[in-house]
Design a protein around this motif. Structure first.
Motif, mmCIF file in Angstrom:
data_model
loop_
_atom_site.group_PDB
_atom_site.id
_atom_site.type_symbol
_atom_site.label_atom_id
_atom_site.label_comp_id
_atom_site.label_asym_id
_atom_site.label_seq_id
_atom_site.Cartn_x
_atom_site.Cartn_y
_atom_site.Cartn_z
ATOM 1 N N THR A 155 1.020 -1.195 0.049
ATOM 2 C CA THR A 155 0.081 -0.072 0.109
ATOM 3 C C THR A 155 0.952 1.242 0.107
ATOM 4 O OG1 THR A 155 -0.104 0.009 2.419
ATOM 5 C CG2 THR A 155 -1.849 -1.266 1.059
ATOM 6 N N GLU A 156 1.891 1.082 0.496
ATOM 7 C CA GLU A 156 2.974 2.329 0.393
ATOM 8 C C GLU A 156 3.950 2.047 -0.650
ATOM 9 O OE1 GLU A 156 3.032 4.905 2.406
ATOM 10 O OE2 GLU A 156 1.363 4.420 3.447
ATOM 11 N N TYR A 157 3.779 2.781 -1.763
ATOM 12 C CA TYR A 157 4.621 2.363 -3.081
ATOM 13 C C TYR A 157 5.254 3.708 -3.730
ATOM 14 C CZ TYR A 157 0.143 4.018 -5.087
ATOM 15 O OH TYR A 157 -1.019 4.845 -5.563
ATOM 16 N N VAL A 158 6.116 3.422 -4.706
ATOM 17 C CA VAL A 158 6.603 4.385 -5.437
ATOM 18 C C VAL A 158 6.273 4.036 -6.955
ATOM 19 C CG1 VAL A 158 8.583 5.783 -6.220
ATOM 20 C CG2 VAL A 158 8.089 5.087 -3.905
ATOM 21 N N LEU A 159 5.516 4.969 -7.626
ATOM 22 C CA LEU A 159 5.353 4.539 -9.018
ATOM 23 C C LEU A 159 6.458 4.271 -9.893
ATOM 24 C CD1 LEU A 159 2.457 7.068 -10.101
ATOM 25 C CD2 LEU A 159 2.439 4.578 -9.610
ATOM 26 N N PRO A 160 6.574 3.375 -10.632
ATOM 27 C CA PRO A 160 7.802 3.007 -11.362
ATOM 28 C C PRO A 160 7.852 4.127 -12.564
ATOM 29 C CG PRO A 160 6.216 1.107 -11.196
ATOM 30 C CD PRO A 160 5.716 2.158 -10.667
ATOM 31 N N SER A 161 8.879 4.060 -13.412
ATOM 32 C CA SER A 161 9.224 4.967 -14.458
ATOM 33 C C SER A 161 8.011 4.641 -15.534
ATOM 34 C CB SER A 161 10.474 4.772 -15.166
ATOM 35 O OG SER A 161 10.521 3.463 -15.605
ATOM 36 N N GLU A 162 7.670 5.705 -16.529
ATOM 37 C CA GLU A 162 6.562 5.550 -17.436
ATOM 38 C C GLU A 162 7.304 4.335 -18.555
ATOM 39 O OE1 GLU A 162 5.793 8.984 -19.727
ATOM 40 O OE2 GLU A 162 5.045 10.140 -17.857
ATOM 41 N N SER A 163 8.602 4.383 -18.649
ATOM 42 C CA SER A 163 9.052 3.391 -19.543
ATOM 43 C C SER A 163 8.883 2.064 -19.046
ATOM 44 C CB SER A 163 10.617 3.594 -19.977
ATOM 45 O OG SER A 163 11.317 3.537 -18.948
ATOM 46 N N ALA A 164 9.163 1.878 -17.706
ATOM 47 C CA ALA A 164 8.860 0.577 -17.109
ATOM 48 C C ALA A 164 7.426 0.158 -17.123
ATOM 49 C CB ALA A 164 9.533 0.609 -15.641
ATOM 50 N N GLU A 176 9.858 -0.909 -3.425
ATOM 51 C CA GLU A 176 8.798 -0.227 -3.283
ATOM 52 C C GLU A 176 7.885 0.082 -4.666
ATOM 53 O OE1 GLU A 176 10.037 3.601 -1.863
ATOM 54 O OE2 GLU A 176 10.064 2.907 0.244
ATOM 55 N N GLN A 177 8.663 -0.367 -5.790
ATOM 56 C CA GLN A 177 7.953 -0.238 -7.018
ATOM 57 C C GLN A 177 7.483 -1.742 -7.673
ATOM 58 O OE1 GLN A 177 11.027 1.529 -9.745
ATOM 59 N NE2 GLN A 177 10.625 3.675 -8.653
ATOM 60 N N ARG A 178 7.858 -2.698 -6.610
ATOM 61 C CA ARG A 178 7.262 -3.855 -7.305
ATOM 62 C C ARG A 178 5.488 -3.989 -7.514
ATOM 63 N NH1 ARG A 178 10.449 -7.734 -3.143
ATOM 64 N NH2 ARG A 178 12.698 -7.495 -3.835
ATOM 65 N N GLY A 179 5.175 -4.924 -8.413
ATOM 66 C CA GLY A 179 3.842 -4.866 -8.772
ATOM 67 C C GLY A 179 3.392 -5.321 -10.078
ATOM 68 N N LEU A 180 2.371 -5.093 -10.569
ATOM 69 C CA LEU A 180 1.822 -5.698 -11.849
ATOM 70 C C LEU A 180 1.297 -4.610 -12.677
ATOM 71 C CD1 LEU A 180 1.199 -8.486 -13.259
ATOM 72 C CD2 LEU A 180 -1.085 -8.271 -12.375
ATOM 73 N N ALA A 181 1.578 -4.407 -14.026
ATOM 74 C CA ALA A 181 1.217 -3.280 -14.787
ATOM 75 C C ALA A 181 0.409 -4.141 -16.088
ATOM 76 C CB ALA A 181 2.503 -2.486 -15.447
ATOM 77 N N LEU A 182 -0.889 -3.562 -16.385
ATOM 78 C CA LEU A 182 -1.689 -4.069 -17.265
ATOM 79 C C LEU A 182 -2.518 -3.222 -18.183
ATOM 80 C CD1 LEU A 182 -3.543 -6.645 -14.775
ATOM 81 C CD2 LEU A 182 -1.647 -7.366 -16.389
#
Length: 295
Positions: A155-164, A176-182
């Motif tokens: 829940t405490e996160y940092v958004l990854p870069s746009e390219s990532a 802090e940037q781990r997650g799933l992008a869809l």
């Protein structure tokens, strides 16, 4: 000896009778399946023909109105301007309706069932990865096709870069940037909406809310009603939804939520988070809340 032989012969006869009965039952079931399949195809064809007939009757009605108005313009000179304008609209609308009648109709039940299965699979993937309940719709460049749904691990996160976000699906480089992008389900709907707008997508929260709410009801017919409430200073938009066609709105990346969030992310060029409250089970009265950084 003779009794044993009779017993054995009896069992053989019974086995043969059972096999014959089973074969007959199987043949009967196959026949019933074939009949049901034929009936189902017949009903689908009847439904398609009925819808096409309804469209073509509407077209003929418009053509009739246009013809009557044109004749009226010839015989009533004082009202010729209005009547000829009405005739042009009726004839043009009738021709369009007749030739643009859809050849195939897909019921809402089919779309709802397909989406429900996809949403369940994505929700299972999120659960298996141990991700959080946060949903962040992030613009990665200009345009409606360039919005990504980021599901962070914590829940405490940092958004990854746009390219990532644009290039990767599973993000695991930084804690802090781990997650799933869809790709959100609403991006294609948003692109369809933009193609019908006279200008571009709005860049103010109030105008965006009006555009997207109207599209949900009028263009896509995904809900019966959508009433937005805007608080631009705090970066919040709450949309009261009634009667969702695609079932409970708290499902993963629901098209209604996705279109609203993707639209705000693309229009305001900021990340947007979502939450859903209300009677989500029957999809009758639900409030979708969007939040973004107003600064």
């Amino acid at each position: 000896m003779s009794q044993t032989g009779m017993s054995t012969n009896g069992r053989v006869v019974d086995d043969d009778a059972d096999k014959t009965a089973s074969a007959e039952q199987l043949a009967e079931l196959r026949t019933q399946v074939e009949l049901l399949t034929e009936e189902n195809d017949r009903l689908r064809d009847s439904y398609t023909r009925a819808k096409q007939t309804q469209y073509r009757r509407s077209a003929l009605g418009l053509l009739a109105v246009g013809t009557v108005a044109a004749l009226g313009g010839l015989f009533v000179p004082t009202a010729s301007t209005v009547l000829f304008a009405l005739a042009g609209s009726g004839l043009f609308g009738g021709v369009l309706t007749y030739y643009l009648t859809p050849e195939q109709f897909i019921s809402a039940d089919v779309g709802r069932d397909v989406y429900a299965m996809l949403a369940a699979n994505e929700a299972a993937l999120v659960s298996e990865l141990g991700l959080s309940s946060e949903r962040v719709y992030v613009p990665v460049s200009a345009g409606s096709d360039s919005v990504r749904l980021f599901v962070p691990h914590d829940t405490e996160y940092v958004l990854p870069s746009e390219s990532a976000l644009a290039e990767q699906t599973l993000l695991a480089d930084e804690a802090e940037q781990r997650g799933l992008a869809l790709d959100p389900s609403g991006t294609r709907l948003l692109a369809s909406l933009e193609s019908t707008l006279r200008g571009s997508l709005a860049d103010s929260p109030s105008d965006l809310a009006s555009q997207l709410s109207d599209a949900l009801v009028e263009q896509f017919e995904l809900v019966d009603a959508a009433e937005p409430d805007i608080d631009s200073e705090s970066g919040r938009c709450s949309v009261a939804i009634r009667d969702s066609v695609y079932g409970p709105i708290d499902q993963f990346d629901h098209p209604v939520v996705s279109l609203l969030a993707a639209g705000f992310a693309a229009g305001l060029a900021v990340p947007v988070t979502t939450s859903v409250s209300g009677e989500t089970e029957d999809a009758q009265d639900v409030v979708v809340t969007l939040r973004w950084d107003a600064d």
